[in-house]
Design a protein around this motif. Structure first.
Motif, PDB file in Angstrom:
ATOM      1  N   ASN A   1      26.434 -49.488 -10.110  1.00  0.00           N
ATOM      2  CA  ASN A   1      26.079 -49.222  -8.672  1.00  0.00           C
ATOM      3  C   ASN A   1      27.256 -49.692  -7.947  1.00  0.00           C
ATOM      4  N   GLY A   2      27.748 -48.875  -6.730  1.00  0.00           N
ATOM      5  CA  GLY A   2      28.839 -48.785  -6.057  1.00  0.00           C
ATOM      6  C   GLY A   2      30.171 -48.311  -6.628  1.00  0.00           C
ATOM      7  N   SER A   3      29.918 -47.587  -7.730  1.00  0.00           N
ATOM      8  CA  SER A   3      31.350 -47.209  -8.432  1.00  0.00           C
ATOM      9  C   SER A   3      31.832 -45.831  -7.896  1.00  0.00           C
ATOM     10  N   GLY A   4      31.001 -45.112  -7.208  1.00  0.00           N
ATOM     11  CA  GLY A   4      31.231 -43.891  -6.612  1.00  0.00           C
ATOM     12  C   GLY A   4      30.715 -42.688  -6.996  1.00  0.00           C
TER      13      GLY A   4
ATOM     14  N   TRP B   1      42.428 -51.425  -6.601  1.00  0.00           N
ATOM     15  CA  TRP B   1      42.372 -51.523  -5.173  1.00  0.00           C
ATOM     16  C   TRP B   1      41.031 -50.859  -4.769  1.00  0.00           C
ATOM     17  N   GLU B   2      40.088 -50.698  -5.428  1.00  0.00           N
ATOM     18  CA  GLU B   2      38.547 -50.521  -5.077  1.00  0.00           C
ATOM     19  C   GLU B   2      38.488 -49.115  -4.928  1.00  0.00           C
ATOM     20  N   SER B   3      39.155 -48.116  -5.377  1.00  0.00           N
ATOM     21  CA  SER B   3      38.768 -46.688  -5.404  1.00  0.00           C
ATOM     22  C   SER B   3      38.324 -46.149  -6.803  1.00  0.00           C
ATOM     23  N   THR B   4      37.477 -45.067  -6.424  1.00  0.00           N
ATOM     24  CA  THR B   4      36.836 -44.445  -7.680  1.00  0.00           C
ATOM     25  C   THR B   4      37.668 -43.779  -8.416  1.00  0.00           C
ATOM     26  N   GLU B   5      37.280 -44.053  -9.682  1.00  0.00           N
ATOM     27  CA  GLU B   5      38.252 -43.200 -10.738  1.00  0.00           C
ATOM     28  C   GLU B   5      37.219 -42.462 -11.764  1.00  0.00           C
TER      29      GLU B   5
END
Length: 442
Positions: A52-55, A383-387
């Protein structure tokens, strides 16, 4: 058919992430999941897993936003803000454009179309086309400078009018479609077969499904789909009737009632009815049946199955692309599995429709015939960006080997071998602290 979609600087997606449906040539499992068309090979499904919240939802949303912008761009006003929602957690990204690009095949040609935009204007836009020869640029754009090439077939006067009519916040492709430029109409037809929806809130799909009942073949296909899910019903039908003010709730204020009566006086309503068999006192079947309204007596899962039946049958019957977020919500895992299997089976999917879905249903990793290159994961970086990454691309450092076809993928995913799962260590400590505190108090 969809080959690839990419997005950058949209919500949790910072740097460009690419969802590719090109099969890995090194894999020989489930070869029937590969669609061949006009010299191109693509996969018929893609599953996206992640915490959850991973994008996951943001990736699905990005496809939907691009689709929506293409369809409504020519009809919006010059003051309409674009859905600019950049990544905010790293310096500089709030000053960058959002970028979407999609690659697909239609009419025997491969197209690559994309654009970049800010809140007030389209920054860049491009369209490429490839047949048997090399890829050629049809048009390029940078802000207000739009330059069609000779490869974009069309009347020069019409193309000049399209350039003149394209607003700073509008897409040139959409304007060309409005002015009946043939190439643009071909591309818009492909986008019409792309349907993005939210698996949690499916009520908006009900009207589309109901309208399909006007077509006998579609009505029979939807009925067969619903009956094959074994939800207890023996028939399903849609009845229509003229608006009757007695159907309005009794507790409406008189002014609201008058307003609604005036607005709906020439409208038609509909009821979705399900039929069930009746049984005698000994539990044996009788010839009697009972019908009731779908939304009053059926389960949430049955209602959702009906809502989705229209988009599913529509995609399968036209060879379209269906994109669903939270596909498993409210539905039994076997129903979800059965739905996905419709796309994986060439007998039920002869036209090569594709399904892309985000899910938490790990049963599909065991029981569906998904290839390793059809399973994707989303995870936040430092840095909390979706990969986004594929199972087929995971390499284990201890032996430098990739995942084998015959491994228990569900077990290994839940063990954390593939990443993209919650880390609950801190939560466990917190719970133990609370429990210990209660013990001391006692």
């Amino acid at each position: 058919m969809l080959i690839e979609f990419s997005a950058s600087n949209y919500r949790s997606i910072g740097d460009e992430q690419i969802l590719s449906l090109v099969p890995n040539s090194a894999h020989d499992d489930y070869l029937e999941n590969i669609i061949q068309s006009s010299g191109h090979s693509v996969l018929n499904a893609a599953a996206i897993y992640g915490n959850n919240g991973s994008g996951k939802s943001n990736l699905i949303s990005a496809i939907g936003i691009m689709d929506k912008m293409v369809h409504i761009s020519a009809r919006t006003s010059s003051t309409t803000n674009l859905p600019y929602d950049p990544f905010l957690l790293r310096e500089g990204y709030a000053d960058k454009p959002t970028k979407f690009e999609i690659i697909f095949v239609t009419g025997g040609y491969r197209y690559k179309y994309g654009f970049e935009y800010f809140q007030k204007f389209i920054y860049k836009e491009w369209l490429y086309k490839k047949g048997k020869g090399r890829e050629v640029l049809l048009f390029g754009r940078e802000e207000d400078i739009i330059e069609p090439t000779s490869a974009l077939k069309g009347n020069k006067t019409v193309l000049d009018a399209a350039i003149e009519a394209t607003r700073s916040n509008g897409l040139f492709l959409s304007t060309c479609d409005m002015l009946n430029v043939k190439e643009a109409k071909t591309i818009m037809h492909w986008f019409k077969q792309l349907n993005c929806l939210n698996g949690i809130d499916t009520e908006a799909q009900e009207i589309r499904t109901v309208k399909m009942f006007d077509d006998k073949a579609m009505r029979e296909a939807i009925n067969n789909y619903m009956l094959n899910l074994h939800l207890g019903m023996i028939d399903l039908n849609v009845s229509t009737k003229d608006f009757d003010e007695s159907d309005l709730p009794d507790n409406l204020h008189e002014s609201q009632r008058r307003l609604l009566i005036d607005k709906l006086k020439n409208a038609q309503g509909y009821s979705v009815m399900t039929m069930h068999r009746k049984y005698d006192i000994d539990g044996k079947e009788t010839d009697e049946t009972l019908s009731w309204k779908l939304d009053e007596h059926e389960s949430e899962g049955t209602i959702k199955a009906f809502h989705l039946s229209g988009p599913i049958i529509s995609a399968l019957s036209a060879g379209g692309v269906l994109v669903i977020d939270e596909i498993e919500a409210k539905m039994h895992p076997i129903i979800t599995l059965s739905t996905i299997n419709l796309f994986l089976n060439k007998k039920t999917n002869p036209l090569g429709a594709q399904i892309i879905f985000a899910t938490h249903d790990t049963n599909l990793l065991t029981y569906s015939h998904l290839r390793r290159d059809q399973i994707f994961f989303t995870e936040k970086n430092k840095w909390e960006s979706t990969e986004l990454y594929s199972l087929s691309g995971i390499v284990y450092p201890e032996n430098n080997q990739k995942e084998r076809m015959d491994t228990n993928k569900e077990k290994r995913y839940l063990e954390g071998r593939y990443g993209a799962i919650p880390y609950l260590g801190t939560l466990s400590v917190l719970i133990n602290h609370v429990v210990d505190g209660k013990k001391r108090d006692n």
